[in-house]
Design a protein around this motif. Structure first.
Motif, PDB file in Angstrom:
ATOM      1  N   GLN A  36      -5.460   0.028 -20.064  1.00  0.00           N
ATOM      2  CA  GLN A  36      -4.795   1.264 -19.636  1.00  0.00           C
ATOM      3  C   GLN A  36      -5.363   1.780 -18.312  1.00  0.00           C
ATOM      4  O   GLN A  36      -4.618   2.248 -17.448  1.00  0.00           O
ATOM      5  CB  GLN A  36      -4.942   2.334 -20.717  1.00  0.00           C
ATOM      6  N   ASP A  37      -6.681   1.704 -18.156  1.00  0.00           N
ATOM      7  CA  ASP A  37      -7.297   2.162 -16.908  1.00  0.00           C
ATOM      8  C   ASP A  37      -6.782   1.360 -15.721  1.00  0.00           C
ATOM      9  O   ASP A  37      -6.481   1.920 -14.653  1.00  0.00           O
ATOM     10  CB  ASP A  37      -8.821   2.043 -16.988  1.00  0.00           C
ATOM     11  N   LYS A  38      -6.668   0.053 -15.897  1.00  0.00           N
ATOM     12  CA  LYS A  38      -6.229  -0.802 -14.792  1.00  0.00           C
ATOM     13  C   LYS A  38      -4.746  -0.586 -14.467  1.00  0.00           C
ATOM     14  O   LYS A  38      -4.358  -0.566 -13.303  1.00  0.00           O
ATOM     15  CB  LYS A  38      -6.510  -2.271 -15.118  1.00  0.00           C
ATOM     16  N   VAL A  39      -3.922  -0.407 -15.488  1.00  0.00           N
ATOM     17  CA  VAL A  39      -2.498  -0.167 -15.246  1.00  0.00           C
ATOM     18  C   VAL A  39      -2.302   1.215 -14.633  1.00  0.00           C
ATOM     19  O   VAL A  39      -1.461   1.403 -13.743  1.00  0.00           O
ATOM     20  CB  VAL A  39      -1.684  -0.321 -16.537  1.00  0.00           C
ATOM     21  N   ALA A  40      -3.093   2.191 -15.073  1.00  0.00           N
ATOM     22  CA  ALA A  40      -2.973   3.549 -14.533  1.00  0.00           C
ATOM     23  C   ALA A  40      -3.238   3.582 -13.033  1.00  0.00           C
ATOM     24  O   ALA A  40      -2.625   4.365 -12.302  1.00  0.00           O
ATOM     25  CB  ALA A  40      -3.933   4.490 -15.258  1.00  0.00           C
ATOM     26  N   ALA A  41      -4.119   2.740 -12.573  1.00  0.00           N
ATOM     27  CA  ALA A  41      -4.426   2.697 -11.142  1.00  0.00           C
ATOM     28  C   ALA A  41      -3.276   2.118 -10.326  1.00  0.00           C
ATOM     29  O   ALA A  41      -3.159   2.385  -9.130  1.00  0.00           O
ATOM     30  CB  ALA A  41      -5.699   1.886 -10.913  1.00  0.00           C
ATOM     31  N   GLN A  42      -2.405   1.329 -10.991  1.00  0.00           N
ATOM     32  CA  GLN A  42      -1.307   0.667 -10.287  1.00  0.00           C
ATOM     33  C   GLN A  42       0.055   1.289 -10.577  1.00  0.00           C
ATOM     34  O   GLN A  42       0.986   1.140  -9.796  1.00  0.00           O
ATOM     35  CB  GLN A  42      -1.288  -0.820 -10.664  1.00  0.00           C
ATOM     36  N   LEU A  43       0.185   1.907 -11.756  1.00  0.00           N
ATOM     37  CA  LEU A  43       1.411   2.614 -12.126  1.00  0.00           C
ATOM     38  C   LEU A  43       2.640   1.702 -12.160  1.00  0.00           C
ATOM     39  O   LEU A  43       3.621   1.924 -11.472  1.00  0.00           O
ATOM     40  CB  LEU A  43       1.657   3.802 -11.191  1.00  0.00           C
ATOM     41  N   SER A  44       2.579   0.711 -13.026  1.00  0.00           N
ATOM     42  CA  SER A  44       3.794  -0.049 -13.300  1.00  0.00           C
ATOM     43  C   SER A  44       4.864   0.867 -13.874  1.00  0.00           C
ATOM     44  O   SER A  44       6.042   0.758 -13.556  1.00  0.00           O
ATOM     45  CB  SER A  44       3.491  -1.173 -14.294  1.00  0.00           C
ATOM     46  N   THR A  45       4.424   1.779 -14.734  1.00  0.00           N
ATOM     47  CA  THR A  45       5.291   2.828 -15.271  1.00  0.00           C
ATOM     48  C   THR A  45       4.541   4.152 -15.188  1.00  0.00           C
ATOM     49  O   THR A  45       3.312   4.181 -15.050  1.00  0.00           O
ATOM     50  CB  THR A  45       5.682   2.563 -16.740  1.00  0.00           C
ATOM     51  N   LEU A  46       5.284   5.242 -15.305  1.00  0.00           N
ATOM     52  CA  LEU A  46       4.703   6.582 -15.287  1.00  0.00           C
ATOM     53  C   LEU A  46       5.031   7.272 -16.610  1.00  0.00           C
ATOM     54  O   LEU A  46       6.138   7.778 -16.802  1.00  0.00           O
ATOM     55  CB  LEU A  46       5.262   7.391 -14.118  1.00  0.00           C
ATOM     56  N   PRO A  47       4.088   7.277 -17.562  1.00  0.00           N
ATOM     57  CA  PRO A  47       4.329   7.964 -18.840  1.00  0.00           C
ATOM     58  C   PRO A  47       4.533   9.458 -18.623  1.00  0.00           C
ATOM     59  O   PRO A  47       3.851  10.076 -17.808  1.00  0.00           O
ATOM     60  CB  PRO A  47       3.046   7.694 -19.631  1.00  0.00           C
ATOM     61  N   ALA A  49       0.826  -1.204   0.000  1.00  0.00           N
ATOM     62  CA  ALA A  49       0.000   0.000   0.000  1.00  0.00           C
ATOM     63  C   ALA A  49       0.862   1.257   0.000  1.00  0.00           C
ATOM     64  O   ALA A  49       0.567   2.241  -0.700  1.00  0.00           O
ATOM     65  CB  ALA A  49      -0.941  -0.005   1.202  1.00  0.00           C
ATOM     66  N   LYS A  50       1.938   1.229   0.790  1.00  0.00           N
ATOM     67  CA  LYS A  50       2.834   2.388   0.824  1.00  0.00           C
ATOM     68  C   LYS A  50       3.589   2.530  -0.506  1.00  0.00           C
ATOM     69  O   LYS A  50       3.811   3.649  -0.988  1.00  0.00           O
ATOM     70  CB  LYS A  50       3.809   2.269   1.986  1.00  0.00           C
ATOM     71  N   ALA A  51       3.993   1.405  -1.085  1.00  0.00           N
ATOM     72  CA  ALA A  51       4.691   1.453  -2.373  1.00  0.00           C
ATOM     73  C   ALA A  51       3.800   2.085  -3.441  1.00  0.00           C
ATOM     74  O   ALA A  51       4.246   2.925  -4.238  1.00  0.00           O
ATOM     75  CB  ALA A  51       5.119   0.051  -2.792  1.00  0.00           C
ATOM     76  N   LEU A  52       2.523   1.702  -3.454  1.00  0.00           N
ATOM     77  CA  LEU A  52       1.585   2.287  -4.404  1.00  0.00           C
ATOM     78  C   LEU A  52       1.413   3.778  -4.137  1.00  0.00           C
ATOM     79  O   LEU A  52       1.380   4.593  -5.076  1.00  0.00           O
ATOM     80  CB  LEU A  52       0.229   1.577  -4.316  1.00  0.00           C
ATOM     81  N   ALA A  53       1.339   4.152  -2.883  1.00  0.00           N
ATOM     82  CA  ALA A  53       1.176   5.569  -2.534  1.00  0.00           C
ATOM     83  C   ALA A  53       2.353   6.404  -3.029  1.00  0.00           C
ATOM     84  O   ALA A  53       2.170   7.543  -3.487  1.00  0.00           O
ATOM     85  CB  ALA A  53       1.015   5.722  -1.027  1.00  0.00           C
ATOM     86  N   VAL A  54       3.558   5.856  -2.951  1.00  0.00           N
ATOM     87  CA  VAL A  54       4.736   6.565  -3.455  1.00  0.00           C
ATOM     88  C   VAL A  54       4.610   6.788  -4.965  1.00  0.00           C
ATOM     89  O   VAL A  54       4.852   7.894  -5.468  1.00  0.00           O
ATOM     90  CB  VAL A  54       6.030   5.785  -3.123  1.00  0.00           C
ATOM     91  N   ARG A  55       4.220   5.742  -5.687  1.00  0.00           N
ATOM     92  CA  ARG A  55       4.064   5.879  -7.141  1.00  0.00           C
ATOM     93  C   ARG A  55       2.981   6.915  -7.469  1.00  0.00           C
ATOM     94  O   ARG A  55       3.143   7.746  -8.363  1.00  0.00           O
ATOM     95  CB  ARG A  55       3.712   4.517  -7.764  1.00  0.00           C
ATOM     96  N   GLN A  56       1.881   6.845  -6.743  1.00  0.00           N
ATOM     97  CA  GLN A  56       0.783   7.773  -7.000  1.00  0.00           C
ATOM     98  C   GLN A  56       1.167   9.222  -6.672  1.00  0.00           C
ATOM     99  O   GLN A  56       0.815  10.146  -7.405  1.00  0.00           O
ATOM    100  CB  GLN A  56      -0.447   7.354  -6.200  1.00  0.00           C
ATOM    101  N   ALA A  57       1.875   9.400  -5.565  1.00  0.00           N
ATOM    102  CA  ALA A  57       2.288  10.760  -5.183  1.00  0.00           C
ATOM    103  C   ALA A  57       3.277  11.338  -6.192  1.00  0.00           C
ATOM    104  O   ALA A  57       3.253  12.542  -6.480  1.00  0.00           O
ATOM    105  CB  ALA A  57       2.894  10.745  -3.782  1.00  0.00           C
ATOM    106  N   MET A  58       4.146  10.492  -6.754  1.00  0.00           N
ATOM    107  CA  MET A  58       5.022  10.965  -7.827  1.00  0.00           C
ATOM    108  C   MET A  58       4.206  11.393  -9.045  1.00  0.00           C
ATOM    109  O   MET A  58       4.469  12.420  -9.665  1.00  0.00           O
ATOM    110  CB  MET A  58       6.027   9.873  -8.208  1.00  0.00           C
ATOM    111  N   ALA A  59       3.175  10.591  -9.368  1.00  0.00           N
ATOM    112  CA  ALA A  59       2.318  10.930 -10.498  1.00  0.00           C
ATOM    113  C   ALA A  59       1.562  12.229 -10.255  1.00  0.00           C
ATOM    114  O   ALA A  59       1.289  12.988 -11.188  1.00  0.00           O
ATOM    115  CB  ALA A  59       1.337   9.792 -10.773  1.00  0.00           C
ATOM    116  N   ASP A  60       1.220  12.504  -9.003  1.00  0.00           N
ATOM    117  CA  ASP A  60       0.552  13.752  -8.647  1.00  0.00           C
ATOM    118  C   ASP A  60       1.479  14.964  -8.757  1.00  0.00           C
ATOM    119  O   ASP A  60       1.010  16.099  -8.894  1.00  0.00           O
ATOM    120  CB  ASP A  60       0.028  13.696  -7.202  1.00  0.00           C
TER     121      ASP A  60
END
Length: 541
Positions: free
Chosen positions: A495-506, A307-318
């Motif tokens: 794309q919607d499902k990968v965007a929610a998980q952020l394997s990569t950040l375009p 959960a924390k790993a995902l939050a880091v990816r999401q916060a970078m995307a933000d």
């Protein structure tokens, strides 16, 4: 490495988006002026990982493969669609069988016969070697290959109605190699390939010094769809620094400068009356990869917490500001990318724009902070980010310096930037050395599938430990869905499902730029919708 197969011939059983590359042709050219003969000198800052097609899945290596290896399917000049190359026909003979008939009396440059046995050997070894830096992941639907006679090859597919397989035969997984020279179960060295003269494309390699110089000469025995090359001799020089590349093309010391010049250099060359800047189609994207094992709070770290790993990816995307990167670093030769499939291809849906940042494409620091706090992260997160200083153009340093500044200015991250030359980088990134790192993508074929399959299948070339069985199955399903509307919906869902998980950040997609001199022809052919740069289209006069 085993240098060659010791078994000999086995017995036979019976539009587009846009990319940020630059091509520069000098007005004052080196070499001969004759057309249909003569010579060209091309300069590049790109790098070759390996000549063996099983050991390389990068643009620099594929540029070489495109010149010297034959393909079953290829894209004619000016077209994104594939046609038989060294084959007379290629067709589905059943929903799970794709049958290719080779042209008769094909020869390798070394005099060996080029038969269906070589074709079977080429695809069998791709799957057997499955090198971490190779393109074998593209062959996910290939079950087996049969050589039924000297000129007939049958590909048995796992799933029926594959919409992509003919294009995969023209991709980095598709070069045919000489089984008398290449090893069946390990990579063959560059020196052994060149010594074995194991070529049957438009050109053969006559001299080779790794990432310094490659000398090419037209192969008279080539029988493919591209025809005889317009120029007989091509020499490619590899530069460590784009400033020297720009200087030499300006002074006429080389004829062509291709990949990569900085946006500033391209802008300057637009005002140079000795060269002409031409815009052409392409498909490059730039993005950040997260290693799900070694990123902050990744699965194999001491503080592992999904959960924390995902939050880091999401916060970078933000937090990233794509528009600022595009304008400040690339002078708007790139545009912000908010989807995994770039704008211009069917299925692109900007899935990241609504999920992250301000919902309009810009950053949102408060949202990033709230995301981290909701996951229980209250201290600045240390990010170790790696980028290549020579593979994705001379502006990569500026790009990642700005990303560092954007992330650190939020107060939520501390960023350590490191850089490595591409040859080592390509090995390290697939060996869990880099927790977060830069990659770019040059498409293998003009279809949304090529921006999904290599990245997000369970067995993918990123090797970043992203694994979502539902995404995997949806990707496989879209590839065999004949109805265009249904297939587009599946591509968007992936794309919607990968965007929610952020394997990569375009981050960005680019505008391809060519700069040509008045005495060079064929640029329109080689900078076309096929995404392949073929030297054989270029000529002087």
């Amino acid at each position: 490495m085993t240098s060659a197969s010791t078994n000999g011939k086995r017995a036979i059983a019976a539009t587009a988006a846009f990319a940020a590359a630059a091509l520069v042709l000098a007005g004052c050219s080196a070499g001969s002026n004759s057309s249909g003969g003569g010579s060209l000198t091309i300069g590049t800052t790109d790098k070759v990982t390996a000549l063996d097609p099983a050991g390389a899945y990068d643009n620099g290596s594929f540029q070489v493969a495109n010149q010297v290896f034959p393909f079953l399917m290829n894209t004619p000049y000016g077209s994104p669609d594939v046609e038989p190359d060294i084959a007379t026909k290629a067709e589905f003979t059943s929903p799970t069988q794709y049958t290719v008939t080779l042209k008769p009396d094909l020869k390798w440059a070394n005099g060996n016969d080029l038969t269906s046995s070589d074709v079977k050997f080429s695809f069998d070894r791709q799957l057997a070697i499955a090198d971490d830096n190779g393109p074998s992941s593209l062959l996910y639907n290939l079950d087996s290959v049969e050589a039924t006679d000297d000129t007939t090859v049958v590909f048995n597919l796992k799933q029926a109605n594959d919409q992509i397989f003919p294009q995969i035969l023209s991709s980095p997984a598709g070069p045919i190699v000489d089984e008398e020279v290449f090893s069946a179960d390990s990579l063959t060295s560059d020196d052994d390939i060149v010594k074995g003269n194991a070529f049957a494309g438009q050109y053969v390699i006559t001299s080779y010094k790794f990432n310094e110089l490659v000398g090419y000469k037209a192969y008279e025995g080539y029988q493919g769809v591209l025809g005889a090359p317009a120029t007989d001799v091509v020499n490619v020089k590899y530069y460590a620094d784009s400033s020297n590349l720009k200087l030499e093309v300006q002074e006429g010391a080389i004829d062509v400068a291709f990949r990569s010049l900085s946006a500033t250099d391209i802008e300057d060359l637009r005002g140079n009356d000795k060269v002409k800047v031409v815009d052409g189609p392409g498909g490059e994207i730039r993005y950040i990869v997260f290693n799900f094992n070694t990123q902050p709070f990744g699965a194999t770290t001491a503080e592992a917490d999904a959960a924390k790993a995902l939050a880091v990816r999401q916060a970078m995307a933000d937090s990233v500001d794509r528009a600022e990167i595009a304008t400040q670093v690339y002078k708007d030769t790139y545009t912000p990318l908010y989807s995994y499939v770039p704008a211009g291809l069917t299925g692109a849906n900007e899935s990241l724009k609504g999920l992250y940042g301000d919902g309009k494409g810009g950053p949102d620091v408060d949202k990033a902070k709230a995301t981290l706090e909701a996951a229980g992260i209250t201290e600045p997160v240390t990010l170790n980010i790696q980028y290549s200083n020579d593979h994705y153009g001379p502006s990569s340093g500026d790009e990642y310096a700005l990303i560092k500044d954007q992330l650190e200015s939020t107060g939520l991250f501390t960023v350590n930037l490191q850089t490595t030359e591409w040859v080592q980088y390509s090995k390290d990134r697939s060996s869990d050395v880099y927790p977060i790192y830069q990659l770019g993508w040059f498409p293998d074929y003009s279809d949304a599938d090529n921006y999904l399959t290599p990245f997000f299948l369970t067995e993918n070339f990123l090797g970043n430990h992203f694994d979502d069985p539902e995404v995997n199955d949806l990707i496989l399903e879209q590839a065999v869905t004949p109805d265009a509307g249904e297939r587009t919906a599946l591509i968007e869902e992936v794309q919607d499902k990968v965007a929610a998980q952020l394997s990569t950040l375009p981050l960005l997609q680019g505008a391809q730029v060519a700069v040509t001199g008045t005495d060079i022809t064929g640029t329109d052919k080689t900078l076309d919708a096929s995404f392949k740069f073929r030297y054989g289209a270029l000529a002087k006069g």
